[in-house]
Write an enzyme that holds these catalytic residues in place. Sequence first.
Site, PDB file in Angstrom:
ATOM      1  N   HIS A 108       0.851  -1.194   0.000  1.00  0.00           N
ATOM      2  CA  HIS A 108       0.000   0.000   0.000  1.00  0.00           C
ATOM      3  C   HIS A 108       0.893   1.254   0.000  1.00  0.00           C
ATOM      4  CE1 HIS A 108      -3.520   2.418   0.653  1.00  0.00           C
ATOM      5  NE2 HIS A 108      -2.866   3.070   1.584  1.00  0.00           N
ATOM      6  N   GLN A 172      10.576   2.969  -3.432  1.00  0.00           N
ATOM      7  CA  GLN A 172      10.627   2.300  -2.121  1.00  0.00           C
ATOM      8  C   GLN A 172       9.747   1.058  -2.104  1.00  0.00           C
ATOM      9  OE1 GLN A 172      12.740   2.999   0.385  1.00  0.00           O
ATOM     10  NE2 GLN A 172      13.557   4.388  -1.161  1.00  0.00           N
TER      11      GLN A 172
HETATM   12  C1  GRF Z   1       1.036   0.704  -6.119  1.00  0.00           C
HETATM   13  O1  GRF Z   1       1.076   2.056  -5.769  1.00  0.00           O
HETATM   14  C2  GRF Z   1       0.690  -0.135  -4.930  1.00  0.00           C
HETATM   15  O2  GRF Z   1       1.218   0.379  -3.736  1.00  0.00           O
HETATM   16  C3  GRF Z   1      -0.812  -0.073  -4.908  1.00  0.00           C
HETATM   17  O3  GRF Z   1      -1.187  -0.105  -6.254  1.00  0.00           O
HETATM   18  C4  GRF Z   1      -0.138   0.407  -7.063  1.00  0.00           C
HETATM   19  C5  GRF Z   1       0.198  -0.666  -8.049  1.00  0.00           C
HETATM   20  O4  GRF Z   1       1.157  -0.245  -8.979  1.00  0.00           O
HETATM   21  N1  GRF Z   1      -1.368  -1.164  -4.139  1.00  0.00           N
HETATM   22  P1  GRF Z   1       1.797  -1.303  -9.952  1.00  0.00           P
HETATM   23  O5  GRF Z   1       0.646  -1.929 -10.744  1.00  0.00           O
HETATM   24  O6  GRF Z   1       2.504  -2.332  -9.114  1.00  0.00           O
HETATM   25  O7  GRF Z   1       2.719  -0.555 -10.828  1.00  0.00           O
END
Ligand code: GRF
Length: 199
Positions: A108, A172
């Site tokens: 998250h 990060q």
């Molecule tokens: C990320 O910001 C993650 O923290 C959230 O959804 C987004 C997914 O991005 N749960 P990606 O598809 O991994 O590029």
Amino acid sequence: MKRLGILLSGRGSNFEAIADSVAAGRLPAVLSVVISNNPNAAGLEKARARGLEALVIPSRGLEREAYDRLVVAELEKRQVDLVCLAGFMRLLSAYFIQRFPSRILNIHPALLPSFPGLEGQRQALEHGVKITGCTVHFVDEFLDHGPIVAQAAVEVRDNDTEQTLAARLLAQEHRLYTEAIHLVLSGRWRLEGRRVIRT
Ligand code: GRF
């Protein structure tokens, strides 16, 4: 080797970071399957480009548990040890959680319990916090709620936009997810209430 299953709904950059870690030998695991509820998720193509099995299981018209039963069946068929949610935009049912107790992780883009739900980056900017970050946690039935495995802090700069902040957070996230998966797979932890304690 432990077997990982990835669930995603979109871009898939966290999936790619995990796949890079597996390929580089930083994680003692294999990627067994990538599953998406969204047929248009860019992450699916990225998975196929790496020669991984990528399944679409559309959720339209299905009750939550009926959908989860389909997903769980595919994960169990491949004897997946750990499920990693990587931008998977659905809550999981009690059925799913019970089939994979303490074996589902989510990432998250905020320091939970602050700013759960959508757009954690934007929520942090709008609230005016000076430090935000990202969280990897075990998944329970509640949104962005289960025991916290790892967190990383990121400073909010005065000139940040949602995009610049999200980009620093993402760097990060990519690092932290591998670290957290590594810890969980090692088995060198225990739960004390909500606390994940290293052993
Ligand atoms: C990320 O910001 C993650 O923290 C959230 O959804 C987004 C997914 O991005 N749960 P990606 O598809 O991994 O590029």
